[in-house]
Design a protein around this motif. Structure first.
Motif, PDB file in Angstrom:
ATOM      1  N   GLU A  99       0.847  -1.182   0.000  1.00  0.00           N
ATOM      2  CA  GLU A  99       0.000   0.000   0.000  1.00  0.00           C
ATOM      3  C   GLU A  99       0.888   1.239   0.000  1.00  0.00           C
ATOM      4  O   GLU A  99       1.795   1.370   0.810  1.00  0.00           O
ATOM      5  CB  GLU A  99      -0.897   0.002   1.230  1.00  0.00           C
ATOM      6  CG  GLU A  99      -1.768   1.227   1.369  1.00  0.00           C
ATOM      7  CD  GLU A  99      -2.622   1.185   2.627  1.00  0.00           C
ATOM      8  OE1 GLU A  99      -2.826   2.250   3.236  1.00  0.00           O
ATOM      9  OE2 GLU A  99      -3.068   0.082   2.999  1.00  0.00           O
ATOM     10  N   ALA A 101       1.713   5.207   0.566  1.00  0.00           N
ATOM     11  CA  ALA A 101       1.296   6.336   1.389  1.00  0.00           C
ATOM     12  C   ALA A 101       2.364   7.420   1.247  1.00  0.00           C
ATOM     13  O   ALA A 101       3.379   7.226   0.558  1.00  0.00           O
ATOM     14  CB  ALA A 101       1.124   5.914   2.846  1.00  0.00           C
ATOM     15  N   TYR A 102       2.146   8.569   1.889  1.00  0.00           N
ATOM     16  CA  TYR A 102       3.038   9.714   1.715  1.00  0.00           C
ATOM     17  C   TYR A 102       3.382  10.354   3.059  1.00  0.00           C
ATOM     18  O   TYR A 102       2.530  10.477   3.943  1.00  0.00           O
ATOM     19  CB  TYR A 102       2.386  10.790   0.835  1.00  0.00           C
ATOM     20  CG  TYR A 102       1.711  10.264  -0.404  1.00  0.00           C
ATOM     21  CD1 TYR A 102       2.420  10.002  -1.567  1.00  0.00           C
ATOM     22  CD2 TYR A 102       0.332  10.026  -0.398  1.00  0.00           C
ATOM     23  CE1 TYR A 102       1.781   9.516  -2.704  1.00  0.00           C
ATOM     24  CE2 TYR A 102      -0.312   9.545  -1.528  1.00  0.00           C
ATOM     25  CZ  TYR A 102       0.410   9.284  -2.675  1.00  0.00           C
ATOM     26  OH  TYR A 102      -0.228   8.803  -3.788  1.00  0.00           O
ATOM     27  N   LEU A 116      -2.393  15.126  -4.918  1.00  0.00           N
ATOM     28  CA  LEU A 116      -3.614  14.440  -4.520  1.00  0.00           C
ATOM     29  C   LEU A 116      -4.849  15.083  -5.135  1.00  0.00           C
ATOM     30  O   LEU A 116      -5.826  14.401  -5.457  1.00  0.00           O
ATOM     31  CB  LEU A 116      -3.734  14.426  -2.993  1.00  0.00           C
ATOM     32  CG  LEU A 116      -2.697  13.611  -2.225  1.00  0.00           C
ATOM     33  CD1 LEU A 116      -2.850  13.835  -0.731  1.00  0.00           C
ATOM     34  CD2 LEU A 116      -2.796  12.134  -2.565  1.00  0.00           C
ATOM     35  N   HIS A 121      -3.669   9.015  -8.318  1.00  0.00           N
ATOM     36  CA  HIS A 121      -2.682   8.623  -7.311  1.00  0.00           C
ATOM     37  C   HIS A 121      -3.094   7.306  -6.661  1.00  0.00           C
ATOM     38  O   HIS A 121      -4.280   6.990  -6.551  1.00  0.00           O
ATOM     39  CB  HIS A 121      -2.517   9.716  -6.255  1.00  0.00           C
ATOM     40  CG  HIS A 121      -3.799  10.125  -5.605  1.00  0.00           C
ATOM     41  ND1 HIS A 121      -4.633  11.089  -6.140  1.00  0.00           N
ATOM     42  CD2 HIS A 121      -4.408   9.710  -4.469  1.00  0.00           C
ATOM     43  CE1 HIS A 121      -5.688  11.249  -5.365  1.00  0.00           C
ATOM     44  NE2 HIS A 121      -5.585  10.418  -4.343  1.00  0.00           N
ATOM     45  N   GLY A 123      -1.821   6.378  -3.467  1.00  0.00           N
ATOM     46  CA  GLY A 123      -1.838   6.504  -2.015  1.00  0.00           C
ATOM     47  C   GLY A 123      -3.165   7.021  -1.487  1.00  0.00           C
ATOM     48  O   GLY A 123      -3.809   7.878  -2.102  1.00  0.00           O
ATOM     49  N   LYS A 124      -3.545   6.503  -0.322  1.00  0.00           N
ATOM     50  CA  LYS A 124      -4.796   6.911   0.316  1.00  0.00           C
ATOM     51  C   LYS A 124      -4.574   7.585   1.668  1.00  0.00           C
ATOM     52  O   LYS A 124      -5.529   7.998   2.314  1.00  0.00           O
ATOM     53  CB  LYS A 124      -5.707   5.690   0.496  1.00  0.00           C
ATOM     54  CG  LYS A 124      -6.113   5.049  -0.822  1.00  0.00           C
ATOM     55  CD  LYS A 124      -6.992   3.829  -0.603  1.00  0.00           C
ATOM     56  CE  LYS A 124      -7.380   3.199  -1.936  1.00  0.00           C
ATOM     57  NZ  LYS A 124      -8.215   1.979  -1.750  1.00  0.00           N
ATOM     58  N   LYS A 125      -3.296   7.679   2.090  1.00  0.00           N
ATOM     59  CA  LYS A 125      -2.980   8.313   3.368  1.00  0.00           C
ATOM     60  C   LYS A 125      -1.786   9.238   3.181  1.00  0.00           C
ATOM     61  O   LYS A 125      -0.800   8.869   2.527  1.00  0.00           O
ATOM     62  CB  LYS A 125      -2.661   7.270   4.450  1.00  0.00           C
ATOM     63  CG  LYS A 125      -3.766   6.268   4.714  1.00  0.00           C
ATOM     64  CD  LYS A 125      -3.410   5.337   5.861  1.00  0.00           C
ATOM     65  CE  LYS A 125      -3.517   6.043   7.193  1.00  0.00           C
ATOM     66  NZ  LYS A 125      -3.405   5.116   8.339  1.00  0.00           N
ATOM     67  N   SER A 126      -1.855  10.432   3.784  1.00  0.00           N
ATOM     68  CA  SER A 126      -0.757  11.385   3.663  1.00  0.00           C
ATOM     69  C   SER A 126      -0.531  12.074   4.998  1.00  0.00           C
ATOM     70  O   SER A 126      -1.459  12.640   5.582  1.00  0.00           O
ATOM     71  CB  SER A 126      -1.072  12.421   2.573  1.00  0.00           C
ATOM     72  OG  SER A 126      -0.014  13.339   2.435  1.00  0.00           O
ATOM     73  N   ASP A 189     -12.171  14.538   0.189  1.00  0.00           N
ATOM     74  CA  ASP A 189     -12.139  13.119  -0.162  1.00  0.00           C
ATOM     75  C   ASP A 189     -10.875  12.691  -0.901  1.00  0.00           C
ATOM     76  O   ASP A 189     -10.793  11.563  -1.391  1.00  0.00           O
ATOM     77  CB  ASP A 189     -13.365  12.769  -1.018  1.00  0.00           C
ATOM     78  CG  ASP A 189     -13.390  13.524  -2.343  1.00  0.00           C
ATOM     79  OD1 ASP A 189     -12.595  14.474  -2.509  1.00  0.00           O
ATOM     80  OD2 ASP A 189     -14.200  13.159  -3.216  1.00  0.00           O
ATOM     81  N   ALA A 191      -7.788  12.061   0.205  1.00  0.00           N
ATOM     82  CA  ALA A 191      -7.038  11.051   0.951  1.00  0.00           C
ATOM     83  C   ALA A 191      -7.266  11.320   2.437  1.00  0.00           C
ATOM     84  O   ALA A 191      -7.769  12.381   2.821  1.00  0.00           O
ATOM     85  CB  ALA A 191      -5.545  11.115   0.629  1.00  0.00           C
ATOM     86  N   GLU A 192      -6.883  10.363   3.252  1.00  0.00           N
ATOM     87  CA  GLU A 192      -6.891  10.589   4.702  1.00  0.00           C
ATOM     88  C   GLU A 192      -5.648  11.405   5.053  1.00  0.00           C
ATOM     89  O   GLU A 192      -4.528  11.000   4.750  1.00  0.00           O
ATOM     90  CB  GLU A 192      -6.879   9.260   5.451  1.00  0.00           C
ATOM     91  CG  GLU A 192      -6.895   9.423   6.964  1.00  0.00           C
ATOM     92  CD  GLU A 192      -6.812   8.098   7.699  1.00  0.00           C
ATOM     93  OE1 GLU A 192      -6.679   8.137   8.936  1.00  0.00           O
ATOM     94  OE2 GLU A 192      -6.850   7.036   7.043  1.00  0.00           O
TER      95      GLU A 192
END
Length: 250
Positions: A99, A101-102, A116, A121, A123-126, A189, A191-192
């Motif tokens: 997975e 992420a950033y 983002l 992209h 990644g779903k978390k930054s 919306d 990313a987290e």
């Protein structure tokens, strides 16, 4: 740490460093701050800490930074976004099951948020450290009349604010900043998002981070007495602990 260069989308190579072992379930792409590099103290510290939890990291140099082979003429927002896209594609090729992420600091956070908001992209978390969410305003307010005169007359200025090496900043880069207002581009919306910021940051004041976090639903942790580098006692450890918990949480 393993060093390599990858072929970017802009016609030049991107210097990179990583600690990927092959069994990571998460790979975090690290983007550095303005005037810094892929091997900044923060990047090295977060890489070591995440590695202890089985999380791999991959860092790279933006144009004209660190070991980048190009000059400030190629320090443009689109080029930075293309470099991040090339790095992400490369990491995904190396670890297709991981997975993405950033983790990004200051200017790197600004670029990551534009990425983002405007690019496909993975990644779903930054995690955003001292995010320069008002980068256009920082440059607008931090540029002297003499520097603006130089921009008009010769098309560039040279900045040397305790950077690794002086940076050539072009009139076109200023134009890029004016075209990329995060408060207009971003969405809740994308990313987290998690943010950590010093409440005594004079480089990227915390007030802008507060407005951004409230508007886009990011979790914001403020570190009392910390400046932009978060070098106060216990500050670095707090950043690391917040980041580790963020990336470990599913």
């Amino acid at each position: 740490m393993k060093k390599e260069t990858i072929c970017g989308l802009n016609g030049y190579h991107i210097p990179c460093v990583n600690n990927l072992r092959g069994d990571e379930r998460t790979a975090v792409i690290i983007s550095h701050g303005f005037g810094s590099s892929k091997e900044s103290p923060t990047a090295q510290a977060i890489s070591a800490a995440l590695s202890e939890h089985g999380i791999g990291t991959y860092s790279f140099d933006f144009p004209a930074h660190g070991d980048s082979p190009v000059t400030g003429d190629l320090l443009r927002i689109a080029n930075c976004l293309n470099d991040l896209a090339a790095v992400e594609a490369h990491v995904h090729k190396l670890r297709p099951a991981a997975e993405i992420a950033y983790f990004s600091s200051s200017f790197g956070a600004y670029i990551n948020l534009i990425y983002l908001a405007t690019r496909p992209h993975l990644g779903k978390k930054s995690f955003l450290r001292c995010a320069a969410v008002d980068m256009p305003g920082l440059f607008r307010n931090g540029t002297s009349p003499e520097q603006y005169a130089q921009l008009r007359e010769q098309g560039y200025i040279i900045l040397d604010l305790n950077y690794l090496h002086p940076l050539k900043i072009t009139r076109e880069f200023y134009d890029d900043l004016g075209d990329h207002d995060l408060f207009q581009l971003c969405r809740p919306d994308m990313a987290e998002l998690a943010m950590v910021h010093g409440d005594a940051d004079e480089t990227a004041p915390v007030e802008a981070a507060r407005r951004f976090a409230e508007r886009f639903g990011a979790g914001l942790t403020e570190i009392h007495g910390a400046d932009h580098r978060i070098m106060n006692p216990g500050g670095k450890e707090q950043v690391i602990n917040c980041a580790v918990q963020f990336f470990k949480t599913k």
